[in-house]
Design an enzyme around this catalytic site. Structure first.
Site, PDB file in Angstrom:
ATOM      1  CG  MET A 177     -10.076   7.477   2.982  1.00  0.00           C
ATOM      2  SD  MET A 177     -11.416   7.369   1.770  1.00  0.00           S
ATOM      3  CE  MET A 177     -11.233   8.914   0.912  1.00  0.00           C
ATOM      4  NE  ARG A 178      -0.732   5.499   2.084  1.00  0.00           N
ATOM      5  CZ  ARG A 178      -0.849   4.884   3.247  1.00  0.00           C
ATOM      6  NH1 ARG A 178      -1.335   3.666   3.294  1.00  0.00           N
ATOM      7  NH2 ARG A 178      -0.480   5.472   4.366  1.00  0.00           N
ATOM      8  CB  ALA A 179      -6.722   3.659  -3.373  1.00  0.00           C
ATOM      9  CG  ASP A 233      -1.995   1.053   1.139  1.00  0.00           C
ATOM     10  OD1 ASP A 233      -2.601   1.195   0.068  1.00  0.00           O
ATOM     11  OD2 ASP A 233      -2.215   1.754   2.147  1.00  0.00           O
ATOM     12  NE  ARG A 234       3.059   3.222   4.816  1.00  0.00           N
ATOM     13  CZ  ARG A 234       2.535   4.202   5.524  1.00  0.00           C
ATOM     14  NH1 ARG A 234       2.226   5.336   4.924  1.00  0.00           N
ATOM     15  NH2 ARG A 234       2.299   4.054   6.807  1.00  0.00           N
TER      16      ARG A 234
END
Length: 671
Positions: free
Chosen positions: A274-276, A193-194
């Site tokens: 919400m990072r996407a 995810d990073r």
């Protein structure tokens, strides 16, 4: 200094080049993860990118690359006054897979810190990478504790080095680029995810393109400087375009319509967090700037989704990455504003020197013959053992749904690679004692150090409040944590296991154990036996995904050469001990315990099993026998192995807790 291969001379790989260039335009996109088979120019393209990045202004003499316009007030080399600095090329720092923690974050001189109160700090790779590129080749093989440090630095934009209350902090903002071969194991979800973007790369199957790759590589090897000179004009053009896109970026408008499309797309594909959404917004903005526009269009959102979402949809190692493009187009059309253009199936801006091909598209998902690499092999695929003997070969059974299992651990205290399965002496974990350091001191045991130095204070002429500490007084803390093991599956694929419903349950159990092995950072191997022989279906690897594929395509039929399967597993362990002597093994035999074929098959299987017991190899037999009448052969086999037996039903949930105690108790008695 060697001359890198020119970025614009890389043949094909449009998605890879585009993803790297978008990060060059907007480092806030968050980096790139490059997935693909070996020999596909992954490392070449990443190394070439650093040459295209604009020069970086730094404070003269600062080891931490402070910006002269905004120097870090907490810089260990500071304080710095604002003013003119010097320019240097952007750095690309490579993190080796086997790097130590001190090499990554830096080293603090504990002796001087204790005796003089001086923070003598030697910067690590995180300091070198500040305002540049941090490149991790084979990032999926990186040790977990280094991954944690990377995650912390990437999230906070700073690195902290602490040793017994002595702390040093410095800024560390970098473009994280990683490459990996999925066959060697998957990444932890937190690290996946990073990475802002991900691309899949594969070698071209077009003869003309492969010829061009070879031609350019040979020309570069013969004369690197001359070859780079021939591409200098193209390189300068792309470098100028990066600078222009950076200048245009603040002026790009991300309208409400595009934001709605981004939010709807992330919701439709059920990505976590919400990072996407944030990464898609930044990527779409960078795409517009790269194309020379000041407005984000639907085609930018589509391209951003193809780069930012595939790796965020992966729920477990058995899921194939990728996006359903039809679903993506439907979502964009449904939530598209009237001022937006229809999504362009070809999508994206031109790549460097690539004309209409340069814009990328969905990361390649086709294998050597155009098939879907994410799909599991169907029945009858090649590569399965050809056997003779009683019973014909049957079609592979579909695996039952995997379930959560509890840990099977190897007894005793190991010293293997850090993981999450068995107890071991590690660099990280709870402190259990102290010893003299072997090499550089990494974890100080303060109480033991003071105790060692205290008796010598008068002889050393101590006169002040400080403690006079010598290097011989320093003590390294010994710690206990968890290690990863080699989990070797030995699976009976004979006719006695061939009942479709029964074999499906067996495969579901093995898949469950494979998922557990993935979460605990183990290596896995797969040995199967049927007919008249045994086969190493999968040599020990970190890729549980590969093991799952081999397991699902496993056909059944024939006799039960149990002894052959055990002997082949014994050979695999012998070779692995030479390759990785510190990694301990757990053998999981999945069988009903029957042995047929050849002279005295039962006696021969017993002798093979006793080899494991004599060497103290931890083992578990998963008893697959079913029906009202049971012979108990699997339990007898477990006794010969010096391990324990568990039924398929007992493998679920809390019923397995007693098995761990049984395995440990049996192994202690055998020792």
């Amino acid at each position: 200094m060697s001359t890198p291969f020119p970025f614009t001379a890389v043949v094909g790989q449009d998605d890879l080049r585009l993803a790297l260039l978008l990060n060059a335009v907007s480092p806030a996109v968050g980096g790139v993860l490059v997935r693909g088979e070996k020999g596909t120019a992954k490392s070449t393209a990443v190394r070439a990118l650093s040459v295209l990045l604009p020069a970086v202004p730094v404070v003269s003499g600062c080891r931490f690359s402070c910006d002269p316009a905004r120097p870090d007030p907490a810089c260990p080399d500071g304080p710095h006054e604002s003013g003119a600095g010097v320019e240097r090329p952007a750095r690309m720092v490579e993190l080796p897979v086997g790097a130590s923690e001190d090499r990554l974050v830096g080293a603090l001189d504990i002796e001087r810190a204790l005796s003089e109160g001086v923070k003598a700090f030697e910067p690590g790779l995180l300091a070198d990478a500040h305002r540049g590129i941090l490149y991790v080749d084979e990032v999926n093989l990186l040790h977990d504790h280094l991954v944690d440090l990377l995650l912390d630095a990437a999230a906070m934009g700073a690195s902290y080095v602490e040793r017994e209350g002595v702390s040093v902090r410095h800024a560390s903002k970098f473009l994280l680029v990683g490459t990996m071969n999925p066959e060697e194991g998957e990444l932890r979800p937190q690290l996946l995810d990073r990475f802002g973007l991900t691309v899949e790369v594969a070698a071209s199957r077009e003869p003309d393109q492969r010829v061009e790759v070879v031609r350019r590589r040979l020309a570069y090897d013969d004369d690197p400087a001359g070859f780079a000179g021939r591409w200098a004009e193209e390189e300068a053009s792309v470098r100028a375009r990066i600078v222009a896109a950076r200048e245009l970026l603040p002026s790009v408008l991300l309208g409400d319509g595009a934001l709605r499309q981004i939010a709807a797309t992330c919701a439709a594909f059920e990505v976590d967090g919400m990072r996407a959404d944030i990464v898609m917004a930044r990527t779409a903005t960078a795409l517009a700037a790269w194309a020379g526009r000041t407005e984000v269009l639907a085609e930018d959102v589509r391209q951003a989704a193809l780069l930012a979402l595939p790796h965020r949809r992966r729920r477990n190692p058995f899921d194939a990455p990728g996006l359903d493009e039809d679903k993506l187009d439907e979502t964009l059309e449904e939530f598209g504003g009237s001022d937006d253009e229809d999504p362009d199936p070809e999508g994206g801006p031109d790549g460097p020197g690539g004309g209409d091909d340069g814009g990328g598209g969905e990361p390649p998902s086709e294998g050597p013959e155009g098939g879907d690499t994410g799909a599991r092999p169907e029945a009858g695929d090649s590569g399965e053992p050809q056997t003779s003997g009683g019973g014909g070969e049957q079609q592979p059974a579909r695996a039952a749904e995997p379930f959560r299992t509890k840990v099977l651990s190897v007894p005793g205290l190991g010293e293997g690679t850090a993981g999450r399965r068995s107890r071991a002496r590690t660099e990280h974990g709870r402190t259990t004692g102290a010893r003299r350091p072997r090499g550089a001191l990494t974890k100080l045991h303060l109480a033991a150090t003071v105790q060692a130095a205290a008796p010598h204070q008068r002889a050393r002429g101590r006169s002040g409040r400080g403690l006079v500490v010598r290097r011989d007084d320093l003590r390294q803390a010994t710690r206990e944590g968890r290690e990863g093991n080699l989990v070797l599956f030995v699976v009976d694929a004979s006719g006695s296991m061939a009942a479709r419903q029964r074999m499906g349950a067996v495969k579901g159990a093995v898949l469950s154990l494979l998922l557990d092995a993935y979460q605990r950072r183990d290596k896995v191997g797969l040995v199967t036996f049927r007919g008249s022989a045994a086969e190493v279906a999968l040599p020990p690897t970190s890729s549980v995904d590969a093991a799952a594929v081999r397991l699902e395509s496993l056909p059944t039929g024939g006799r039960t050469p149990l002894a052959a399967g055990l002997l082949r597993a014994h050979d695999v362990l012998r070779v692995e001990r030479l390759r990785d002597p510190a990694r301990r093994a757990l053998v999981v035999v999945v069988t009903d315990g029957r042995a047929t074929g050849g002279p005295e098959p039962v006696a021969l299987a017993g002798r093979a099993a006793r080899l494991f017991a004599a060497e103290g190899v931890a083992s578990v037999v998963v008893d697959c026998e079913s029906g009202p009448v049971r012979l108990g052969l699997a339990g007898q086999l477990a006794g010969e192995l010096g391990g324990s037996a568990v039924t398929l039903d007992e493998l679920r949930a809390d019923s397995i807790a007693g098995l761990v105690r049984d395995v440990q108790g049996t192994s202690r008695r055998a020792a």
